[in-house]
Motif scaffolding. Structure first.
Motif, PDB file in Angstrom:
ATOM      1  N   CYS A 129      -3.121  -4.427  59.615  1.00  0.00           N
ATOM      2  CA  CYS A 129      -2.490  -5.446  59.221  1.00  0.00           C
ATOM      3  C   CYS A 129      -1.090  -5.477  58.803  1.00  0.00           C
ATOM      4  O   CYS A 129      -0.499  -4.540  58.589  1.00  0.00           O
ATOM      5  CB  CYS A 129      -3.350  -5.829  57.744  1.00  0.00           C
ATOM      6  SG  CYS A 129      -2.644  -7.211  57.044  1.00  0.00           S
ATOM      7  N   LEU A 144     -13.943  -8.164  61.022  1.00  0.00           N
ATOM      8  CA  LEU A 144     -12.673  -8.778  61.188  1.00  0.00           C
ATOM      9  C   LEU A 144     -12.691 -10.204  61.848  1.00  0.00           C
ATOM     10  O   LEU A 144     -11.750 -11.085  61.703  1.00  0.00           O
ATOM     11  CB  LEU A 144     -11.435  -8.014  62.043  1.00  0.00           C
ATOM     12  CG  LEU A 144     -11.507  -6.522  61.462  1.00  0.00           C
ATOM     13  CD1 LEU A 144     -10.503  -5.655  62.287  1.00  0.00           C
ATOM     14  CD2 LEU A 144     -10.899  -6.429  60.048  1.00  0.00           C
ATOM     15  N   ASP A 146     -13.028 -13.833  62.726  1.00  0.00           N
ATOM     16  CA  ASP A 146     -13.302 -15.239  61.964  1.00  0.00           C
ATOM     17  C   ASP A 146     -13.700 -16.237  63.081  1.00  0.00           C
ATOM     18  O   ASP A 146     -12.852 -16.600  63.688  1.00  0.00           O
ATOM     19  CB  ASP A 146     -11.943 -15.803  61.322  1.00  0.00           C
ATOM     20  CG  ASP A 146     -12.014 -17.142  60.690  1.00  0.00           C
ATOM     21  OD1 ASP A 146     -13.125 -17.520  60.485  1.00  0.00           O
ATOM     22  OD2 ASP A 146     -11.070 -17.490  59.910  1.00  0.00           O
ATOM     23  N   THR A 149     -11.561 -19.670  63.368  1.00  0.00           N
ATOM     24  CA  THR A 149     -10.502 -19.475  63.903  1.00  0.00           C
ATOM     25  C   THR A 149     -10.186 -18.908  65.170  1.00  0.00           C
ATOM     26  O   THR A 149      -9.246 -19.059  65.994  1.00  0.00           O
ATOM     27  CB  THR A 149      -9.156 -19.263  62.716  1.00  0.00           C
ATOM     28  OG1 THR A 149      -9.515 -17.794  62.813  1.00  0.00           O
ATOM     29  CG2 THR A 149      -9.252 -20.070  61.747  1.00  0.00           C
ATOM     30  N   LEU A 151     -10.036 -15.815  65.417  1.00  0.00           N
ATOM     31  CA  LEU A 151      -8.993 -14.689  65.076  1.00  0.00           C
ATOM     32  C   LEU A 151      -9.563 -13.402  64.527  1.00  0.00           C
ATOM     33  O   LEU A 151     -10.675 -13.644  63.914  1.00  0.00           O
ATOM     34  CB  LEU A 151      -7.771 -15.182  64.345  1.00  0.00           C
ATOM     35  CG  LEU A 151      -6.855 -16.581  64.805  1.00  0.00           C
ATOM     36  CD1 LEU A 151      -5.887 -16.666  63.814  1.00  0.00           C
ATOM     37  CD2 LEU A 151      -6.238 -16.273  66.319  1.00  0.00           C
ATOM     38  N   ARG A 153      -9.102 -11.105  61.446  1.00  0.00           N
ATOM     39  CA  ARG A 153      -8.477 -11.362  59.885  1.00  0.00           C
ATOM     40  C   ARG A 153      -8.741  -9.850  59.418  1.00  0.00           C
ATOM     41  O   ARG A 153      -9.823  -9.477  59.292  1.00  0.00           O
ATOM     42  CB  ARG A 153      -8.615 -12.439  59.374  1.00  0.00           C
ATOM     43  CG  ARG A 153      -8.119 -13.809  60.004  1.00  0.00           C
ATOM     44  CD  ARG A 153      -8.513 -15.052  59.234  1.00  0.00           C
ATOM     45  NE  ARG A 153      -7.998 -16.195  59.824  1.00  0.00           N
ATOM     46  CZ  ARG A 153      -6.835 -16.657  59.715  1.00  0.00           C
ATOM     47  NH1 ARG A 153      -5.893 -15.840  59.409  1.00  0.00           N
ATOM     48  NH2 ARG A 153      -6.403 -17.853  60.431  1.00  0.00           N
ATOM     49  N   CYS A 154      -7.602  -9.651  58.602  1.00  0.00           N
ATOM     50  CA  CYS A 154      -7.739  -8.707  57.639  1.00  0.00           C
ATOM     51  C   CYS A 154      -8.835  -8.836  56.563  1.00  0.00           C
ATOM     52  O   CYS A 154      -8.856  -9.909  55.913  1.00  0.00           O
ATOM     53  CB  CYS A 154      -6.320  -8.022  56.875  1.00  0.00           C
ATOM     54  SG  CYS A 154      -6.632  -6.930  55.531  1.00  0.00           S
ATOM     55  N   THR A 155      -9.614  -8.030  56.348  1.00  0.00           N
ATOM     56  CA  THR A 155     -10.832  -8.162  55.259  1.00  0.00           C
ATOM     57  C   THR A 155     -10.248  -7.858  53.918  1.00  0.00           C
ATOM     58  O   THR A 155     -11.018  -8.491  52.989  1.00  0.00           O
ATOM     59  CB  THR A 155     -11.840  -7.077  55.486  1.00  0.00           C
ATOM     60  OG1 THR A 155     -11.249  -5.743  55.233  1.00  0.00           O
ATOM     61  CG2 THR A 155     -12.705  -7.247  56.711  1.00  0.00           C
ATOM     62  N   GLU A 158      -6.695 -11.192  54.733  1.00  0.00           N
ATOM     63  CA  GLU A 158      -6.960 -12.244  55.588  1.00  0.00           C
ATOM     64  C   GLU A 158      -5.763 -12.602  56.448  1.00  0.00           C
ATOM     65  O   GLU A 158      -5.942 -13.771  57.246  1.00  0.00           O
ATOM     66  CB  GLU A 158      -7.441 -13.485  54.692  1.00  0.00           C
ATOM     67  CG  GLU A 158      -8.585 -13.352  54.078  1.00  0.00           C
ATOM     68  CD  GLU A 158      -9.330 -14.557  53.628  1.00  0.00           C
ATOM     69  OE1 GLU A 158      -8.448 -15.681  53.457  1.00  0.00           O
ATOM     70  OE2 GLU A 158     -10.613 -14.593  52.937  1.00  0.00           O
ATOM     71  N   THR A 159      -4.991 -11.708  56.495  1.00  0.00           N
ATOM     72  CA  THR A 159      -3.763 -12.141  57.460  1.00  0.00           C
ATOM     73  C   THR A 159      -4.366 -11.753  58.888  1.00  0.00           C
ATOM     74  O   THR A 159      -5.164 -10.732  59.002  1.00  0.00           O
ATOM     75  CB  THR A 159      -2.538 -10.990  57.061  1.00  0.00           C
ATOM     76  OG1 THR A 159      -2.309 -11.541  55.901  1.00  0.00           O
ATOM     77  CG2 THR A 159      -1.662 -11.409  58.183  1.00  0.00           C
ATOM     78  N   GLU A 160      -3.704 -12.383  60.061  1.00  0.00           N
ATOM     79  CA  GLU A 160      -4.364 -12.036  61.186  1.00  0.00           C
ATOM     80  C   GLU A 160      -3.796 -10.447  61.749  1.00  0.00           C
ATOM     81  O   GLU A 160      -2.639 -10.191  61.403  1.00  0.00           O
ATOM     82  CB  GLU A 160      -3.646 -12.867  62.371  1.00  0.00           C
ATOM     83  CG  GLU A 160      -4.019 -12.715  63.852  1.00  0.00           C
ATOM     84  CD  GLU A 160      -3.619 -13.712  64.592  1.00  0.00           C
ATOM     85  OE1 GLU A 160      -3.894 -13.094  66.139  1.00  0.00           O
ATOM     86  OE2 GLU A 160      -2.757 -14.528  64.412  1.00  0.00           O
TER      87      GLU A 160
END
Length: 216
Positions: A129, A144, A146, A149, A151, A153-155, A158-160
């Protein structure tokens, strides 16, 4: 009477095994020292000094390394000179049964370490992340993802996440064990050939002998 299955001479395959291993894993000095002990069953340290032309400190370092790794053994004898003076002398020899067991142990230890490295490389973090710097392995990728989307994402925030190139497995990591087995096969072959060799006690624990070349 000697048991017909007990050998009173070291087989050529055992000598080749000793030479192959010391040349593959040790320096030239160690190979030269061991070669003397392969050709002469039990040799006095002073005779090895004369044959190898090493200084005593250099020879001791070589012999201590081989002895520490259990490739050779040392026996001390107290000898009496014609004038009645007693001196202590170190004699070195190869106990081939011990040598074979040590080689098997070392190869197994090396193989296990390579296997561990391979497992570590496949379980190494593959995603990172860029915001909270959390890392994730390939096995955690499904957590991770989603589906809304598409993508990863960080658990935590939630950033890609990004692919962590610095933690990618080493090239050809999964072939390391296979490559190791292939390179060591000549040693394995000699170990198989000498598996059931039964050497007489006087060969495993030889008595000191004079080296004719030094008497000429």
């Amino acid at each position: 009477m000697t048991d017909p299955d007990v050998l009173t001479e070291v087989p050529a395959a055992l000598k080749r095994l000793a030479k192959y291993v010391v040349r593959g894993f040790y320096g030239t000095e160690h190979a030269l020292a061991l070669d003397i002990l392969i050709r002469n069953p039990c040799v006095k340290e002073e005779d090895m000094l004369e044959l190898l032309k090493f200084d005593r400190k250099q020879l001791r370092a070589v012999l201590n390394t081989l002895k520490g790794d259990k490739f050779i053994k040392c026996r001390m004898r107290v000898e009496t000179a014609p004038d009645g003076k007693t001196t202590r002398h170190n004699y070195y020899f190869i106990n081939y049964r011990l040598l074979v067991n040590v080689i098997k142990y070392k190869l197994d230890h090396m193989r296990r370490r390579i296997e561990t490295d391979e497992r570590d490389s496949t379980n190494r973090a593959s995603f990172r992340c860029p915001i909270c710097f959390s890392t994730f392995t390939d096995l955690e990728a499904n957590q991770l993802f989603d589906p809304m989307t598409g993508l990863f994402r960080c658990t935590f925030c939630e950033t890609e996440v990004e692919e962590d190139e610095s933690a990618m497995p080493k090239k050809d990591a999964r072939t390391l064990v296979a490559r190791f087995n292939e390179q060591i096969e000549p040693i394995y072959a000699l170990l198989r050939e000498t598996e059931d060799v039964n050497l007489a006690y006087e060969i495993l624990e030889p008595e000191p002998m004079e080296i004719l070349a030094l008497k000429q």
